[in-house]
Every structure is written in structure tokens, then in C-alpha cells.
Design a protein around this motif. Structure first.
Motif, PDB file in Angstrom:
ATOM      1  N   GLU A  54     123.909  53.716  74.252  1.00 59.56           N
ATOM      2  CA  GLU A  54     125.283  53.694  74.744  1.00 59.56           C
ATOM      3  C   GLU A  54     125.351  54.116  76.207  1.00 59.56           C
ATOM      4  OE1 GLU A  54     127.331  56.204  72.020  1.00 59.56           O
ATOM      5  OE2 GLU A  54     127.472  54.669  70.446  1.00 59.56           O
ATOM      6  N   PHE A  55     124.539  55.107  76.580  1.00 56.04           N
ATOM      7  CA  PHE A  55     124.509  55.574  77.964  1.00 56.04           C
ATOM      8  C   PHE A  55     124.058  54.453  78.895  1.00 56.04           C
ATOM      9  CE2 PHE A  55     121.838  57.340  81.414  1.00 56.04           C
ATOM     10  CZ  PHE A  55     122.829  57.978  82.137  1.00 56.04           C
ATOM     11  N   VAL A  56     123.017  53.726  78.479  1.00 53.46           N
ATOM     12  CA  VAL A  56     122.511  52.624  79.309  1.00 53.46           C
ATOM     13  C   VAL A  56     123.563  51.525  79.437  1.00 53.46           C
ATOM     14  CG1 VAL A  56     120.778  50.791  79.461  1.00 53.46           C
ATOM     15  CG2 VAL A  56     120.097  53.106  78.783  1.00 53.46           C
ATOM     16  N   GLN A  57     124.248  51.216  78.324  1.00 56.09           N
ATOM     17  CA  GLN A  57     125.259  50.166  78.352  1.00 56.09           C
ATOM     18  C   GLN A  57     126.403  50.498  79.292  1.00 56.09           C
ATOM     19  OE1 GLN A  57     126.294  49.818  74.219  1.00 56.09           O
ATOM     20  NE2 GLN A  57     124.700  48.322  73.778  1.00 56.09           N
ATOM     21  N   GLN A  58     126.728  51.779  79.410  1.00 58.80           N
ATOM     22  CA  GLN A  58     127.874  52.200  80.222  1.00 58.80           C
ATOM     23  C   GLN A  58     127.488  52.576  81.649  1.00 58.80           C
ATOM     24  OE1 GLN A  58     129.484  55.432  77.918  1.00 58.80           O
ATOM     25  NE2 GLN A  58     129.867  54.142  76.132  1.00 58.80           N
ATOM     26  N   ASN A  59     126.190  52.501  81.955  1.00 56.25           N
ATOM     27  CA  ASN A  59     125.712  52.959  83.258  1.00 56.25           C
ATOM     28  C   ASN A  59     124.972  51.829  83.976  1.00 56.25           C
ATOM     29  OD1 ASN A  59     124.231  54.231  85.373  1.00 56.25           O
ATOM     30  ND2 ASN A  59     124.500  56.195  84.355  1.00 56.25           N
ATOM     31  N   PRO A  60     125.654  51.080  84.856  1.00 59.30           N
ATOM     32  CA  PRO A  60     125.013  49.961  85.563  1.00 59.30           C
ATOM     33  C   PRO A  60     123.791  50.389  86.366  1.00 59.30           C
ATOM     34  CG  PRO A  60     127.408  49.891  85.833  1.00 59.30           C
ATOM     35  CD  PRO A  60     127.085  51.210  85.199  1.00 59.30           C
ATOM     36  N   GLN A  61     123.860  51.588  86.962  1.00 58.21           N
ATOM     37  CA  GLN A  61     122.723  52.056  87.766  1.00 58.21           C
ATOM     38  C   GLN A  61     121.488  52.272  86.898  1.00 58.21           C
ATOM     39  OE1 GLN A  61     123.532  55.589  90.046  1.00 58.21           O
ATOM     40  NE2 GLN A  61     121.586  55.522  91.111  1.00 58.21           N
ATOM     41  N   MET A  62     121.691  52.808  85.688  1.00 58.09           N
ATOM     42  CA  MET A  62     120.577  53.021  84.778  1.00 58.09           C
ATOM     43  C   MET A  62     119.991  51.686  84.333  1.00 58.09           C
ATOM     44  SD  MET A  62     118.786  55.389  83.401  1.00 58.09           S
ATOM     45  CE  MET A  62     117.601  55.641  82.076  1.00 58.09           C
ATOM     46  N   ARG A  63     120.855  50.712  84.065  1.00 58.85           N
ATOM     47  CA  ARG A  63     120.366  49.384  83.674  1.00 58.85           C
ATOM     48  C   ARG A  63     119.526  48.783  84.796  1.00 58.85           C
ATOM     49  NH1 ARG A  63     125.617  48.605  81.752  1.00 58.85           N
ATOM     50  NH2 ARG A  63     126.102  47.100  83.402  1.00 58.85           N
ATOM     51  N   GLN A  64     119.966  48.973  86.026  1.00 60.61           N
ATOM     52  CA  GLN A  64     119.225  48.448  87.171  1.00 60.61           C
ATOM     53  C   GLN A  64     117.858  49.124  87.288  1.00 60.61           C
ATOM     54  OE1 GLN A  64     119.586  45.956  89.106  1.00 60.61           O
ATOM     55  NE2 GLN A  64     117.933  46.422  90.516  1.00 60.61           N
ATOM     56  N   GLN A  65     117.811  50.440  87.029  1.00 58.21           N
ATOM     57  CA  GLN A  65     116.543  51.170  87.099  1.00 58.21           C
ATOM     58  C   GLN A  65     115.547  50.667  86.065  1.00 58.21           C
ATOM     59  OE1 GLN A  65     117.338  55.373  86.791  1.00 58.21           O
ATOM     60  NE2 GLN A  65     118.412  55.473  88.736  1.00 58.21           N
TER      61      GLN A  65
END
Length: 443
Positions: free
Chosen positions: A392-403
Motif C-alpha cells: 500500500e505504501f508503494v502504491q501511494q508513493n510515486p517516488q518509492m515506485r520510481q526508486q
């Protein structure tokens, strides 16, 4: 809409954008016409509220939306017409702060453009791929390690003293203030000395004991111990040592293989060989990747956006500072100024990053949803019991998805270049491969 260039130095760009008041008014009216059929207002039937009244009621709010859309549209059209790609988010600000309805909107936009990336003939790149075969000695060494993890214990000679690593079979009874407590007793308990499976200080006091000895072990429960009635308390354990056993490695046979899910020893050796060669292949790929990046670095040179270079240099300096000061966990420390060496390394990273991004874009390389999901799952395993929260954190965090996505994309581009480059294989020993990997870490 008027767009006037105000700055063009290197990769720096500046523009003045003027949005005419008439265009804004037209956009507001367009929004009102679109919304009119659904508007309900006291004294009027649904969809029959006069435009003048609608504009008086909602015009000011819609003007703000119209201004934002107009500016966004002007920026999009500019980048489409110019072909510029901003290195970072453009800096946009309204210059006529005393603006009132009926005035034009004046905007200043500045950014650093990404440079033109020169063409590279990937087929002319020559690379060396180190190949290591899993030899019999490597397989036997790995088998020996597995046997140690599957170790058994056999009785020591009568009268032998227990050593660290030995297993002692004990009966024990624990007491606090002379009273036994729940969970403080057991019979025929096999305890490996040095395993740290009991509270600190317990196992050390059994080193040197012999079968038949009675040992009084005195310890203190840690202050943060789970049971509140025992936390921080002194305790005495009356221990009866019944057996002392020494560790012995498991036999290298079919029974050992079955413990590790293989049908027999030959099948286990085959699995070990595959695992070792996969490890060797991964290490060889890292060495070849460094060779490719070195080759690309020598082939291309172009101007770099100062903002990207500065940000990367600061990040490198900050990271290396923390590696040199591992005791400092937070970031409340003096600002770390990048050195010339940091800036040089940052230049290489930014240049190669832009080049790989360009190669990937031209080759239409993409990270699939399945690849992204698998990568997130792999990282989620690092948080046992909290996998769902991590997703859920990754889904809501574009910066984390990019990383997570960035290294996947880079690896796919690297593999694409490997396929085009001229690659010569060279068989080497495991030691030679290890030296090549260590050389990467030293650079």
C-alpha cells in the motif's frame, strides 16, 4: 497567448508567457456552459440558471482553475513545439501579483533543458564476459557447508568437559527470590552452548561442566524482558547436566540430500552446481556491466544540467559521509559539501544515466506491470508480517515506485546493449572472478 524567450544560456532556458484576459474569460464561460445543465439553484429549475448568475456565483473559483489550465497548456505546447525536455520541474511564477479580473496573466518560466544525447554505435563496443564453471572442489566445499548446517551431536568421552559449541542435555529449575516461576523448568533439554538461545550469561556458566554435574547458574533477566514479573530480576537456575555431546557434521549421503529437498546426493550436487554457476554468472555480469559503463563513458561527452549535477554530487557526498560516520543515524549533522572528486563521480553518473535513459527510450524498453509487481514482492519480504502495508505504501508513493522501477529499467537497457555489443567469453577461475569483483568495490 504569447511566449517570449528571456534566457538561453547553455542548457538554461527562460520564458515570459502572457495569457490574454479574453482567453481566460472564454475558458471560464466554457466551464459554465458545461456545468449549467447540472446546476440547481433556489428559484430556478435544474439547468435553467442564467449564465450571468452562474458567473457571479462561481466565476471567481472557475477563474483560478482556468488560469492553472491555461498555464499548464502553455507549458505543454511550449515543450511540444520546442522539443525541450526539462531536467527537473520547471520553476513557474506569476509576475503581475496585483492581477485583477480583466487583466492579462503574466508568467515567468525557467528550467534547465536535457541535453541532446549523441548517437552511439553499440555494435562497435567490445566487452569481455568472464565464465566460471562450478568445479568438483567448489561443489564439495558447498556440500561441506550444508553438512555443517545439518550437524548432529554424539556423546563425548565419559568425564569430558563441555566446550562452546557442544550440546548439553540438562534438567533445570529456575527460581526468583527462592520461588519457582512459570516456564522456568524443563527436563532433558538439549542446549547448544554459544547459541544465545537462553538469556545472557546462562550458557557461559555451563562451559566446563561434565555429565552428572550439578551447576547453579546465576543470571539477571534483561530489563526489557517480555514477562513483566521477571524483567530486571535476579534468578538462580538449578541445572543437572545429564549428557555432554560434541558436534559432528552430517554424512554426505542420500539422507543429507533428502533433508534439503533433493531425491539423492547426485540430485543435490546438481542443484548446488546450478546455484553456484548462477552466482558466478551474476558476479560476471556485474564485472561486464562495469566494463560497459566505462566504455560508454569514454564514447560520449555532452553538457550536463547543473541542477542534476549538483543534486547528485550532494547525494554522493552525503552518502559517503554516513559510511565514514556509521554511528550517526539521523540527518541532523552539518551540511556536507561535495569535493571535486564527488562532482567528478556525479558527472559520470548523470551522464551515463541520461545516456541509458535515451537508449532505453529509443529502443522502447519498458518495465512491465508483472516485473514491477515481482520487484515490490521481493522488497516486501524484507518486512515479515507487514507485506500488505508495504504494498500500500508503494502504491501511494510515486517516488518509492520510481526508486524501485529505475534499477529494473537500467538492467533491461544494459541487457539490450549486451545483445548488440561484441562480447568475447573468457573462462577463468573462481579466484580470478573474485578478484575482478573486489576490484569493482575498490574503485
Amino acid at each position: 497567448m504569447q511566449v517570449t524567450e528571456t534566457l538561453n544560456e547553455g542548457l538554461k532556458r527562460g520564458y515570459k508567457i502572457v495569457v490574454p484576459a479574453a482567453d481566460l474569460d472564454a475558458k471560464v464561460n466554457e466551464k459554465l456552459v458545461e456545468a449549467q445543465p447540472e446546476v440547481e439553484m433556489k428559484g430556478f429549475r435544474k439547468g435553467k440558471v442564467p449564465m450571468a448568475l452562474l458567473k457571479k456565483q462561481f466565476g471567481q473559483r472557475l477563474m483560478g482553475e482556468a488560469m492553472q489550465e491555461a498555464v499548464d497548456g502553455a507549458m505543454s505546447k511550449h515543450f511540444e513545439d520546442s522539443g525541450d525536455r526539462p531536467a527537473m520541474q520547471p520553476d513557474v511564477k506569476m509576475t503581475n501579483e496585483d492581477w485583477k479580473e480583466g487583466d492579462d496573466v503574466e508568467i515567468e518560466m525557467s528550467y534547465e533543458a536535457l541535453p541532446e544525447i549523441p548517437e552511439v554505435d553499440l555494435k562497435k563496443i567490445k566487452l569481455e564476459k568472464l565464465v566460471v564453471k562450478a568445479g568438483d572442489a567448489d561443489i564439495e566445499e558447498a556440500l561441506g557447508s550444508l553438512a555443517e548446517t545439518a550437524q548432529d551431536f554424539k556423546d563425548r568421552k565419559k568425564g569430558s568437559k563441555a566446550k562452546d559449541g557442544d550440546q548439553v542435555v540438562i534438567d533445570f529449575l529456575g527460581k526468583v527470590d527462592g520461588e519457582a516461576f512459570d516456564g522456568g523448568a524443563a527436563e532433558d533439554y538439549p542446549l547448544v552452548l554459544g547459541s544465545a538461545s537462553f538469556i545472557p550469561g546462562f550458557e557461559e556458566q555451563l562451559v566446563g561442566a561434565k555429565a552428572g554435574d550439578d551447576v547453579e547458574v546465576k543470571v539477571s533477566f534483561p530489563a526489557e524482558y517480555g514477562a513483566e514479573n521477571l524483567a530486571g530480576k535476579d534468578a538462580v537456575f538449578e541445572c543437572k547436566v545429564k549428557e555432554v555431546k560434541e558436534p559432528v557434521a552430517a554424512e554426505l549421503d542420500d539422507e543429507l540430500a533428502k533433508k534439503f529437498g533433493a531425491e539423492d546426493l547426485a540430485a543435490l550436487k546438481g542443484q548446488i552446481s546450478e546455484r553456484l554457476e548462477a552466482e558466478f554468472s551474476g558476479a560476471a555480469r556485474a564485472v561486464m556491466k562495469r566494463g560497459l559503463l566505462d566504455a560508454l563513458d569514454k564514447l560520449v561527452d555532452f553538457d550536463l544540467p547543473p541542477s542534476l549535477l549538483d543534486a547528485e554530487a550532494k547525494q554522493i557526498a552525503h552518502q559517503l559521509w554516513h559510511e565514514e560516520n556509521p554511528d550517526v543515524e539521523g540527518h541532523d549533522h552539518p551540511e556536507v559539501e561535495p569535493t571535486d572528486e564527488h562532482v567528478k563521480l556525479a558527472g559520470r553518473r548523470v551522464r551515463l544515466g541520461l545516456l541509458l535513459a535515451e537508449l532505453g527510450q529509443k529502443a522502447e524498453i519498458e518495465v512491465s506491470d508483472a516485473e514491477m509487481t515481482q520487484a515490490v514482492m521481493n522488497q516486501a519480504r524484507q518486512y515479515p508480517g507487514q507485506e500488505r502495508q508495504f504494498f500500500e505504501f508503494v502504491q501511494q508513493n510515486p517516488q518509492m515506485r520510481q526508486q524501485i522501477q529505475a534499477p529494473l529499467f537500467e538492467d533491461k537497457v544494459i541487457d539490450y546493449v549486451f545483445e548488440l555489443a561484441e562480447v568475447e567469453e573468457r573462462e577463468v577461475s573462481k579466484d580470478d572472478l573474485q578478484k575482478a569483483v573486489e576490484a569493482l568495490e575498490d574503485e
